[in-house]
Design an enzyme around this catalytic site. Structure first.
Site, short mmCIF file in Angstrom:
data_model
loop_
_atom_site.label_atom_id
_atom_site.label_comp_id
_atom_site.label_asym_id
_atom_site.label_seq_id
_atom_site.Cartn_x
_atom_site.Cartn_y
_atom_site.Cartn_z
N GLU A 137 0.85 -1.19 0.00
CA GLU A 137 0.00 0.00 0.00
C GLU A 137 0.88 1.24 0.00
O GLU A 137 0.42 2.34 0.28
CB GLU A 137 -0.96 0.00 1.19
CG GLU A 137 -0.30 -0.06 2.55
CD GLU A 137 -1.32 -0.06 3.68
OE1 GLU A 137 -1.93 0.99 3.89
OE2 GLU A 137 -1.48 -1.10 4.32
N CYS B 64 -3.31 -3.73 4.58
CA CYS B 64 -2.42 -4.79 5.08
C CYS B 64 -2.85 -6.18 4.65
O CYS B 64 -2.15 -7.16 4.89
CB CYS B 64 -2.36 -4.76 6.60
SG CYS B 64 -1.88 -3.18 7.24
N HIS C 99 -2.41 -10.37 12.36
CA HIS C 99 -1.86 -9.14 11.78
C HIS C 99 -1.44 -8.23 12.93
O HIS C 99 -2.19 -8.04 13.89
CB HIS C 99 -2.89 -8.45 10.89
CG HIS C 99 -2.49 -7.05 10.54
ND1 HIS C 99 -1.27 -6.77 9.95
CD2 HIS C 99 -3.10 -5.84 10.75
CE1 HIS C 99 -1.16 -5.46 9.78
NE2 HIS C 99 -2.25 -4.88 10.27
P1 HMG Z 1 -3.93 6.26 21.47
O1 HMG Z 1 -5.28 6.72 21.27
O2 HMG Z 1 -2.91 7.30 21.64
O3 HMG Z 1 -3.73 5.33 22.67
O4 HMG Z 1 -3.49 5.32 20.26
P2 HMG Z 1 -4.69 5.03 23.95
O5 HMG Z 1 -4.86 6.25 24.72
O6 HMG Z 1 -5.88 4.23 23.54
O7 HMG Z 1 -3.67 4.05 24.69
C1 HMG Z 1 -3.29 2.85 24.13
C2 HMG Z 1 -3.26 1.80 25.23
O8 HMG Z 1 -2.21 2.16 26.13
C3 HMG Z 1 -4.55 1.77 26.09
O9 HMG Z 1 -4.76 0.44 26.42
C4 HMG Z 1 -4.16 2.56 27.31
O10 HMG Z 1 -4.91 2.19 28.48
C5 HMG Z 1 -2.69 2.16 27.44
P3 HMG Z 1 -6.17 -0.28 26.05
O11 HMG Z 1 -7.22 0.49 26.72
O12 HMG Z 1 -6.28 -0.18 24.53
O13 HMG Z 1 -5.98 -1.67 26.53
N1 HMG Z 1 -1.92 3.13 28.24
C6 HMG Z 1 -0.96 2.77 29.11
N2 HMG Z 1 -0.50 1.55 29.48
C7 HMG Z 1 0.51 1.53 30.41
N3 HMG Z 1 1.06 2.66 30.95
C8 HMG Z 1 0.61 3.87 30.58
C9 HMG Z 1 -0.43 3.96 29.63
N4 HMG Z 1 -1.07 5.00 29.04
C10 HMG Z 1 -2.00 4.47 28.20
N5 HMG Z 1 1.17 4.96 31.13
C11 HMG Z 1 -4.02 3.62 18.65
C12 HMG Z 1 -3.73 3.92 20.11
C13 HMG Z 1 -3.89 2.13 18.40
C14 HMG Z 1 -5.44 4.04 18.35
C15 HMG Z 1 -3.02 4.40 17.76
O14 HMG Z 1 -1.72 3.91 17.96
C16 HMG Z 1 -3.34 4.37 16.30
O15 HMG Z 1 -4.14 5.13 15.78
N6 HMG Z 1 -2.63 3.45 15.53
C17 HMG Z 1 -2.80 3.32 14.08
C18 HMG Z 1 -4.03 2.52 13.71
C19 HMG Z 1 -3.92 1.07 14.11
O16 HMG Z 1 -2.84 0.55 14.30
N7 HMG Z 1 -5.06 0.37 14.16
C20 HMG Z 1 -5.08 -1.03 14.47
C21 HMG Z 1 -6.22 -1.79 13.80
S1 HMG Z 1 -6.34 -1.38 12.06
C22 HMG Z 1 -5.08 -2.32 11.31
O17 HMG Z 1 -4.54 -3.19 11.92
C23 HMG Z 1 -4.73 -1.97 9.91
C24 HMG Z 1 -3.44 -1.20 9.75
O18 HMG Z 1 -2.33 -2.07 9.93
C25 HMG Z 1 -3.39 -0.53 8.37
C26 HMG Z 1 -3.67 -1.35 7.14
O19 HMG Z 1 -4.48 -2.25 7.08
O20 HMG Z 1 -3.09 -0.98 6.14
C27 HMG Z 1 -3.28 -0.09 10.76
#
Ligand code: HMG
Length: 389
Positions: free
Chosen positions: A79, A111, A233
């Site tokens: 991609e 992906c 994935h």
């Molecule tokens: P965010 O919103 O900054 O993070 O981004 P958050 O506030 O949700 O925190 C993440 C986790 O860390 C949470 O845990 C928090 O509690 C924890 P959860 O509630 O999820 O279990 N946390 C802590 N833990 C320990 N100590 C601390 C602490 N603070 C917070 N101090 C997000 C997270 C994944 C949304 C972001 O990284 C993102 O947007 N990533 C990109 C999109 C993505 O990867 N999506 C995954 C599914 S889609 C997919 O897999 C396809 C993809 O590969 C693309 C394709 O297909 O081409 C992405």
């Protein structure tokens, strides 16, 4: 007759940034990255490396060892395409000097495309078992600076030779499939970085898993206990643990953290220090499992979940072949990952902000540490690659 993966090798950049460094600059608790999303480091491609050079570097050891005869199909999944018209795989075909009698196309569905390529290759080889297919998945995961996706960036390429009577993993014909028109993550042609609704994307990923798994179980007559190890994935590794809990729950099984570590954990270690490599990511996880699982996996079934935003998802499985260890290129993976150069935050941002020349003039690129191939420059809107083996 079985069809599947006869050889597999991945390549990633020689440069990385530690996410603790990023956490310091972004004023975020490092545990959010290392524990919350389960990532330690992210691989960053230098300016003279792109999906083409990474793909060629991933495939080169396979071609060196197993030859190029009868490779009549090269499927290039990405991609991060570099051209709207020409398939990236043709550059790789040239760099590897593959036979002219070969179909080459590029596939895209976020992906998921690596899995589409693998399944299409299996069908093509089943139709003509004397031929082999080269499947390559290569991507650079790039989000906006200081966005939630930033710590999940990474890059890498996986190459797989698909053959009849494969010596690593025979792919089962039963699958679970899921497509739905959702906007969880996408990249319009005019943008360098993905647009992402991160939390929504995670929910869609888990829902798609559940649907695919249900279908896979119905079609195959198999259940949770028939799968010995699970690969998911990996946009970030924490999601695999959540996904595994979800899959177990959907099967009426409760898994302890120790069981999750045993059933899934070993597949996560490479991705933890590479980051997301989109189409390649699931298969980097598969390499990690095969390379590092101490138990002999011969005759054991591995479940694989592929997810591509937008979205298409698939649950499928394969049976590990006896003698598979003799076919692995574990040392190459370990040497690569153990000898990378760490970047400072400033170096990362400088590389991130480098704009690719679009003026049609002649430009040469500084030489960084690369794999066996590099992007030497660009002239007349043509990318100029060179081998540095
Ligand atoms: P965010 O919103 O900054 O993070 O981004 P958050 O506030 O949700 O925190 C993440 C986790 O860390 C949470 O845990 C928090 O509690 C924890 P959860 O509630 O999820 O279990 N946390 C802590 N833990 C320990 N100590 C601390 C602490 N603070 C917070 N101090 C997000 C997270 C994944 C949304 C972001 O990284 C993102 O947007 N990533 C990109 C999109 C993505 O990867 N999506 C995954 C599914 S889609 C997919 O897999 C396809 C993809 O590969 C693309 C394709 O297909 O081409 C992405």
């Amino acid at each position: 007759m079985n069809v599947g993966i006869d050889a597999i090798h991945f390549y990633s950049s020689n440069y990385f940034m530690d996410l603790r460094t990023l956490a310091g600059v972004r004023n975020v608790d490092p545990d959010k990255y290392t524990v919350g999303i389960g990532q330690e480091k992210m691989a960053i491609p230098p300016p003279d490396e792109d999906i083409i050079t990474m793909a060629a570097s991933a495939a080169h050891p396979l071609i060196e060892r197993d030859g190029k005869d009868n490779i009549e199909l090269l499927l290039f999944a990405t991609e991060s395409g570099i051209d709207q018209s020409k398939a990236g795989g043709i550059f790789v075909h040239g760099l590897l000097d593959l036979p002219a009698r070969c179909r080459v196309v590029e596939l895209k569905e976020a992906c998921y495309s690596g899995t589409a390529a693998l399944q299409l290759a299996c069908s093509a080889v089943a139709r003509n078992p004397k031929t082999r297919a080269l499947v390559i998945a290569a991507d650079v995961a790039r989000y906006e600076l200081a966005s939630p996706g930033e710590p999940t960036q990474g890059c890498g390429a996986v190459a797989m030779l698909v053959t009849a009577n494969p010596r690593i993993l025979a792919i089962d014909p039963e699958v679970g499939l899921f497509t739905s028109d959702v906007m969880d993550f996408w990249r319009p042609n005019y943008r360098d970085q993905a647009v992402v609704d991160g939390k929504y994307s995670t929910r869609v990923y888990l829902q798609a898993l559940q649907d695919c798994w249900k279908q896979y179980c119905e079609e195959s007559g198999r259940g949770f206990s028939d799968i010995h190890r699970f690969c998911y994935h990996l946009p970030f590794t924490r999601i695999a643990e959540k996904a595994h809990e979800r899959l177990a729950r959907a099967s009426g099984v409760t898994v302890t953290p120790e069981q999750i570590a045993q059933q899934v954990g070993i597949s996560l270690d490479y991705n933890k220090i590479m980051g997301n490599s989109y189409a390649a990511s699931l298969y980097v996880g598969l390499c990690c499992l095969l390379d590092n699982e101490m138990e002999d996996l011969s005759a054991k079934r591995i479940g694989l979940f592929s997810y591509g935003s937008g979205c298409v998802a698939e649950y499928f499985s394969g049976v590990v072949q006896s003698g598979y260890r003799d076919r692995l290129l574990t040392d190459s993976h370990h040497v690569l990952l153990e000898n990378r150069t760490e970047l400072t935050y400033r170096q990362y941002e400088d590389i991130y902000n480098l704009a690719f020349p679009t003026d049609g003039g002649g430009h040469t690129f500084s030489r960084y540490r690369t794999g066996g191939y590099r992007l030497a420059g660009v002239k007349d809107h043509k990318r100029l690659y060179e081998a540095v083996l």
